[in-house]
Design a protein around this motif. Structure first.
Motif, mmCIF file in Angstrom:
data_model
loop_
_atom_site.group_PDB
_atom_site.id
_atom_site.type_symbol
_atom_site.label_atom_id
_atom_site.label_comp_id
_atom_site.label_asym_id
_atom_site.label_seq_id
_atom_site.Cartn_x
_atom_site.Cartn_y
_atom_site.Cartn_z
ATOM 1 N N GLU A 1 0.826 -1.207 0.000
ATOM 2 C CA GLU A 1 0.000 0.000 0.000
ATOM 3 C C GLU A 1 0.859 1.255 0.000
ATOM 4 N N SER B 1 -3.253 4.026 -3.195
ATOM 5 C CA SER B 1 -3.040 3.026 -4.248
ATOM 6 C C SER B 1 -2.113 1.933 -3.713
ATOM 7 N N ASN C 1 0.856 2.014 -17.358
ATOM 8 C CA ASN C 1 1.139 1.212 -16.187
ATOM 9 C C ASN C 1 2.102 0.097 -16.587
ATOM 10 N N VAL D 1 0.757 -0.182 -10.665
ATOM 11 C CA VAL D 1 -0.247 0.495 -9.843
ATOM 12 C C VAL D 1 -1.568 -0.273 -9.880
ATOM 13 N N TRP E 1 -5.572 -0.719 -7.421
ATOM 14 C CA TRP E 1 -6.438 -0.250 -6.338
ATOM 15 C C TRP E 1 -7.174 -1.449 -5.751
#
Length: 551
Positions: free
Chosen positions: A208, A213, A256, A283, A285
């Motif tokens: 984290e 993110s 990404n 990255v 979530w």
């Protein structure tokens, strides 16, 4: 002196093509009584006009050309651009994009989740079966996009951002920031080379960040459709295995990290790219609760398992349609093949298999619709019935397609017939989203942990009680087999097979003509059949069964 000039020989004009069927084009793929009756029964009669329109497009010569070209010209990986920049893009033939455009435009991806009409998921299932029967490879990104929506809803803020784009009817290929596109496609990254089905053994990690993110690092083993926009990915967080939303392009437009190591060289499914991506400070979530990744992504897995059932039913039906078309036009020993007793037996047996698979697939789609509208018993039914159907319908497809191919003889072994492509595709759904063993063991988990699923399954089967003595006897025997004894894992395949046949038998007894349900119960439940297709007993109402063949 005799002339040496070439002479016309009679043999030069005797090559006339006779006794060959015309191409199976220019027809309505949805012109199938089993499919149409199921759509009406499960609550989507309002969709029939659109379904026939999709069916005519699927049966067109142009669409069949698209299907052939998308498989002959396979996806190509480009890891770098001409200047040496890493891009990790996959190029597809224009025919692939044409197929995808129709699928998304016709609402076969995520749009059912935004449609509040009763029967929306049944409509989508019928359209998916009709369209994907022509070329199933592009159905993979379509299915994953459909399946991603309920999983994403575990994080309402992410769903608020991305769901409107995942339920869009706009196909917009190419990698750009999600907010700049009118429609998105989703995929998933679950398995790793050291674990496969055992996702608890995954080693991809997630850390984290202060901004909320996460950063992922690891390597996935089998991630299909790498040009999709978003992926649901499993990774090990400090709190345990968790689910993350990973976009190919970040909101600010930057790429990404999604390094494609290679594309898989697969048996079939050649139009669809399947890849090995590497994540390195990638990255993502969090979707759902930390440490609850399997529980979160299982929503997606359940929906993709439904599409495995639908896809296998569609593939079986497509092969049957080719066999029936050939038999109607080919003459052998002075009679049409379709009128030859033994070929009638084979076609009728294949027709039973196809009808049972289609009917079960649409029943599952109807259950999803009703569960979405608050029916808890339908949700419980899905928990057990999806595993049962996924195991059996997908397991039967390779055998059915092989038998249908044989109906064409040597013509069926020729690539131009399209049958080899159907045959190579046939084993896929049995592997994708859980092999046979995985689904058999999943059935045992449902029986052990969710007794309400067995109660719902029982109610479904017993809705036909007293209508056929063979079905009643098979259900009595199955109830004893469903008891979880110490040797249950060893017996699991036998039990799940029997459960599928009893469920199909109940559906056909209630909904199919007597000729169909009688032949099914005699051959599948009473044991009066051989090991191959075409072994239905004398006395079978062959005319009644064959009237159900697709046009």
């Amino acid at each position: 002196m005799p002339s040496t000039a070439p002479r016309s020989h009679p043999a030069a004009v005797t090559h006339q093509v006779t006794n060959q069927p015309p191409p199976l084009t220019g027809h309505d793929v949805a012109d199938d009584p089993v499919l149409l009756e199921g759509v009406r029964r499960e609550g989507a009669e309002w969709y029939l006009a659109d379904l026939h329109r999709v069916g005519r497009l699927a049966g067109s010569e142009e669409t069949q050309r698209w299907a052939d070209e998308a498989n002959r010209h396979e996806p190509e990986l480009r890891t770098h651009d001409r200047y040496g920049n890493r891009i990790d893009e996959v190029d597809f033939h224009p025919s692939y994009h044409a197929l995808m455009d129709v699928a998304v435009r016709e609402g076969l991806a995520g749009s059912a989740w935004a449609d509040e009409r009763v029967g929306a998921h049944v409509a989508r299932a019928a359209g998916f079966m009709t369209w994907s029967s022509t070329e199933p490879g592009h159905g993979c990104p379509v299915s994953m996009t459909y399946a991603a929506v309920p999983a994403l809803r575990h994080s309402p803020e992410l769903a608020k951002t991305y769901e409107p784009l995942l339920t869009s009817r706009v196909y917009e290929p190419g990698l750009r920031a999600p907010g700049e596109k009118q429609g998105l496609l989703a995929g998933m990254g679950m398995t790793e080379k050291q674990g496969g089905t055992d996702v608890r053994a995954n080693t991809t990690t997630a850390a984290e960040q202060p901004d909320g993110s996460w950063r992922l690092r690891g390597h996935k083993w089998f991630t299909s459709a790498p040009m999709n926009d978003l992926f649901l990915v499993l990774a090990q967080a400090p709190g345990g295995l968790s689910c993350f939303l990973v976009p190919r392009v970040l909101p600010d437009g930057s790429r990404n990290t999604f390094r494609i190591q290679r594309l898989k060289d697969k048996l079939g499914n050649r139009s669809n790219a399947s890849s090995e991506p590497e994540f390195d400070d990638t990255v993502g979530w969090l979707v759902g609760a930390e440490g609850k990744g399997v529980r979160t992504i299982i929503e997606m897995v359940t929906m993709t398992r439904l599409d495995c059932v639908l896809g296998s039913a569609a593939g079986t039906r497509a092969a049957l349609a080719q066999a029936a078309h050939h038999a109607r036009h080919r003459e052998v020993f002075g009679a049409k093949l379709v009128d030859q007793p033994l070929m009638r037996n084979v076609l009728a047996d294949l027709a039973l298999e196809s009808e049972a698979a289609t009917t079960l697939g649409l029943r599952l789609a109807g259950a999803i619709d009703r569960a979405q509208h608050g029916d808890s018993s339908e949700r419980a039914f899905l928990r057990l019935a999806t595993a049962v159907a996924k195991y059996w319908v997908c397991k039967r497809q390779p055998a059915a397609v092989a038998e249908a191919l044989e109906c064409l003889g040597g013509n069926g072994y020729d690539e131009a017939s399209g049958m080899p492509r159907l045959y190579r595709e046939a084993p896929l759904n049995g592997i994708w989203e859980g092999s046979g063993n995985v689904n058999a063991l999943d059935m045992l988990r449902a029986l052990a942990r969710e007794p309400e699923s067995l109660a719902a399954f029982r109610a479904e089967v017993e809705a036909a009680s007293g209508a056929d003595r063979r079905l009643d006897a098979a259900w009595r025997e199955l109830r004893d087999e469903l008891v979880l004894t110490e040797d249950a894992p060893l017996r699991a395949r036998r039990v799940i097979e029997r459960a599928a046949l009893v469920l199909q038998g109940s559906l056909l007894v209630r909904h199919a003509p007597h000729a169909v349900s009688d032949a099914f119960c005699a051959s599948r439940l009473a044991g009066d059949r051989g090991l191959a297709f075409g072994t239905l007993a004398p006395g079978t109402d062959f005319d009644g069964v064959l009237r159900r063949l697709p046009a």
